[in-house]
Design a protein around this motif. Structure first.
Motif, PDB file in Angstrom:
ATOM      1  N   MET A   1      89.752  48.279 -60.720  1.00 11.46           N
ATOM      2  CA  MET A   1      89.388  49.482 -60.301  1.00 11.46           C
ATOM      3  C   MET A   1      88.053  49.794 -61.412  1.00 11.46           C
ATOM      4  O   MET A   1      88.146  49.840 -62.379  1.00 11.46           O
ATOM      5  CB  MET A   1      90.382  50.654 -60.834  1.00 11.46           C
ATOM      6  CG  MET A   1      90.119  51.854 -60.797  1.00 11.46           C
ATOM      7  SD  MET A   1      91.381  53.336 -61.064  1.00 11.46           S
ATOM      8  CE  MET A   1      92.046  52.544 -62.791  1.00 11.46           C
ATOM      9  N   ARG A   3      85.252  52.240 -62.733  1.00  4.91           N
ATOM     10  CA  ARG A   3      84.819  53.589 -63.086  1.00  4.91           C
ATOM     11  C   ARG A   3      83.761  54.455 -62.597  1.00  4.91           C
ATOM     12  O   ARG A   3      83.582  55.542 -62.774  1.00  4.91           O
ATOM     13  CB  ARG A   3      84.887  53.709 -64.587  1.00  4.91           C
ATOM     14  CG  ARG A   3      85.989  53.105 -65.260  1.00  4.91           C
ATOM     15  CD  ARG A   3      87.399  53.659 -64.734  1.00  4.91           C
ATOM     16  NE  ARG A   3      87.939  54.961 -65.179  1.00  4.91           N
ATOM     17  CZ  ARG A   3      88.539  55.735 -64.282  1.00  4.91           C
ATOM     18  NH1 ARG A   3      89.167  55.205 -63.393  1.00  4.91           N
ATOM     19  NH2 ARG A   3      88.727  56.763 -64.572  1.00  4.91           N
ATOM     20  N   TYR A   6      84.592  57.144 -57.023  1.00  6.30           N
ATOM     21  CA  TYR A   6      85.819  57.954 -57.144  1.00  6.30           C
ATOM     22  C   TYR A   6      87.053  56.974 -56.938  1.00  6.30           C
ATOM     23  O   TYR A   6      87.161  56.017 -56.378  1.00  6.30           O
ATOM     24  CB  TYR A   6      85.709  58.975 -55.927  1.00  6.30           C
ATOM     25  CG  TYR A   6      84.656  60.189 -55.934  1.00  6.30           C
ATOM     26  CD1 TYR A   6      85.035  61.093 -57.133  1.00  6.30           C
ATOM     27  CD2 TYR A   6      83.546  60.107 -55.152  1.00  6.30           C
ATOM     28  CE1 TYR A   6      84.176  62.102 -57.197  1.00  6.30           C
ATOM     29  CE2 TYR A   6      82.559  61.254 -55.532  1.00  6.30           C
ATOM     30  CZ  TYR A   6      82.942  62.276 -56.471  1.00  6.30           C
ATOM     31  OH  TYR A   6      82.133  63.222 -56.619  1.00  6.30           O
ATOM     32  N   LEU A   7      87.984  57.475 -57.631  1.00  3.08           N
ATOM     33  CA  LEU A   7      89.435  56.982 -57.441  1.00  3.08           C
ATOM     34  C   LEU A   7      89.955  57.128 -56.022  1.00  3.08           C
ATOM     35  O   LEU A   7      89.648  58.125 -55.397  1.00  3.08           O
ATOM     36  CB  LEU A   7      90.271  57.628 -58.333  1.00  3.08           C
ATOM     37  CG  LEU A   7      91.822  57.128 -58.510  1.00  3.08           C
ATOM     38  CD1 LEU A   7      91.839  55.820 -58.961  1.00  3.08           C
ATOM     39  CD2 LEU A   7      92.607  57.987 -59.608  1.00  3.08           C
ATOM     40  N   SER A   8      90.409  56.085 -55.487  1.00  2.12           N
ATOM     41  CA  SER A   8      90.970  56.073 -54.059  1.00  2.12           C
ATOM     42  C   SER A   8      92.343  56.516 -54.165  1.00  2.12           C
ATOM     43  O   SER A   8      93.091  56.509 -55.112  1.00  2.12           O
ATOM     44  CB  SER A   8      90.855  54.664 -53.448  1.00  2.12           C
ATOM     45  OG  SER A   8      91.869  53.903 -54.098  1.00  2.12           O
ATOM     46  N   GLU A  11      94.677  53.784 -55.135  1.00  2.00           N
ATOM     47  CA  GLU A  11      94.717  53.341 -56.383  1.00  2.00           C
ATOM     48  C   GLU A  11      95.601  54.269 -57.361  1.00  2.00           C
ATOM     49  O   GLU A  11      96.280  53.800 -58.166  1.00  2.00           O
ATOM     50  CB  GLU A  11      93.376  53.319 -57.175  1.00  2.00           C
ATOM     51  CG  GLU A  11      92.514  52.127 -56.465  1.00  2.00           C
ATOM     52  CD  GLU A  11      91.210  52.242 -56.905  1.00  2.00           C
ATOM     53  OE1 GLU A  11      90.414  51.162 -57.193  1.00  2.00           O
ATOM     54  OE2 GLU A  11      90.448  53.453 -56.789  1.00  2.00           O
ATOM     55  N   ALA A  12      95.426  55.540 -57.200  1.00  2.00           N
ATOM     56  CA  ALA A  12      96.200  56.796 -57.847  1.00  2.00           C
ATOM     57  C   ALA A  12      97.718  56.313 -57.447  1.00  2.00           C
ATOM     58  O   ALA A  12      98.462  56.753 -58.335  1.00  2.00           O
ATOM     59  CB  ALA A  12      95.712  57.864 -57.195  1.00  2.00           C
ATOM     60  N   LEU A  18      97.458  58.437 -62.465  1.00  2.00           N
ATOM     61  CA  LEU A  18      96.340  58.752 -61.938  1.00  2.00           C
ATOM     62  C   LEU A  18      96.095  59.852 -60.796  1.00  2.00           C
ATOM     63  O   LEU A  18      94.989  60.407 -60.553  1.00  2.00           O
ATOM     64  CB  LEU A  18      95.403  57.688 -61.565  1.00  2.00           C
ATOM     65  CG  LEU A  18      95.225  56.608 -62.665  1.00  2.00           C
ATOM     66  CD1 LEU A  18      94.472  55.278 -62.030  1.00  2.00           C
ATOM     67  CD2 LEU A  18      94.422  57.131 -64.037  1.00  2.00           C
ATOM     68  N   GLN A  21      93.879  62.898 -61.888  1.00  2.00           N
ATOM     69  CA  GLN A  21      92.678  62.597 -61.758  1.00  2.00           C
ATOM     70  C   GLN A  21      91.999  62.624 -60.485  1.00  2.00           C
ATOM     71  O   GLN A  21      90.969  63.064 -60.133  1.00  2.00           O
ATOM     72  CB  GLN A  21      92.401  61.221 -62.499  1.00  2.00           C
ATOM     73  CG  GLN A  21      90.932  60.800 -62.441  1.00  2.00           C
ATOM     74  CD  GLN A  21      90.721  59.346 -62.916  1.00  2.00           C
ATOM     75  OE1 GLN A  21      91.456  58.877 -63.763  1.00  2.00           O
ATOM     76  NE2 GLN A  21      89.438  58.621 -62.511  1.00  2.00           N
ATOM     77  N   PHE A  22      92.850  61.978 -59.534  1.00  2.75           N
ATOM     78  CA  PHE A  22      92.719  61.884 -58.125  1.00  2.75           C
ATOM     79  C   PHE A  22      92.272  63.481 -57.436  1.00  2.75           C
ATOM     80  O   PHE A  22      91.469  63.744 -57.146  1.00  2.75           O
ATOM     81  CB  PHE A  22      93.501  61.259 -57.337  1.00  2.75           C
ATOM     82  CG  PHE A  22      93.444  61.166 -55.645  1.00  2.75           C
ATOM     83  CD1 PHE A  22      92.523  60.132 -55.488  1.00  2.75           C
ATOM     84  CD2 PHE A  22      93.931  62.380 -54.836  1.00  2.75           C
ATOM     85  CE1 PHE A  22      92.238  60.454 -53.841  1.00  2.75           C
ATOM     86  CE2 PHE A  22      93.695  62.334 -53.809  1.00  2.75           C
ATOM     87  CZ  PHE A  22      92.663  61.342 -53.112  1.00  2.75           C
ATOM     88  N   GLU A  25      89.037  64.834 -58.809  1.00  2.00           N
ATOM     89  CA  GLU A  25      87.944  64.334 -58.076  1.00  2.00           C
ATOM     90  C   GLU A  25      87.902  64.680 -56.591  1.00  2.00           C
ATOM     91  O   GLU A  25      86.624  64.815 -55.924  1.00  2.00           O
ATOM     92  CB  GLU A  25      88.060  62.954 -58.019  1.00  2.00           C
ATOM     93  CG  GLU A  25      87.824  62.134 -59.644  1.00  2.00           C
ATOM     94  CD  GLU A  25      88.024  60.492 -59.525  1.00  2.00           C
ATOM     95  OE1 GLU A  25      88.054  60.156 -58.493  1.00  2.00           O
ATOM     96  OE2 GLU A  25      87.538  59.946 -60.637  1.00  2.00           O
TER      97      GLU A  25
END
Length: 55
Positions: A1, A3, A6-8, A11-12, A18, A21-22, A25
């Protein structure tokens, strides 16, 4: 992953930790009043039309 992007969602979900965090974002916007009105109309259904009694 990486940084730098953006976090998918995938992935979250995989990490479990996460999701907050998602959510930061990818904020969602909506109209709560409009949603409530729509939900109420959907739950009640279409009003039945009155038909005259057969004589």
């Amino acid at each position: 992953m990486s940084r730098d992007k953006y976090l998918s969602l995938e992935e979250a979900r995989k990490s479990g930790k996460l999701m907050k965090q998602f959510a930061k974002e990818h904020p969602s916007v909506g109209d709560e009043e409009q949603f409530d009105r729509l939900l109420e109309r959907m739950a009640k259904g279409k009003p039945k039309e009155k038909t005259p009694p057969d004589d």
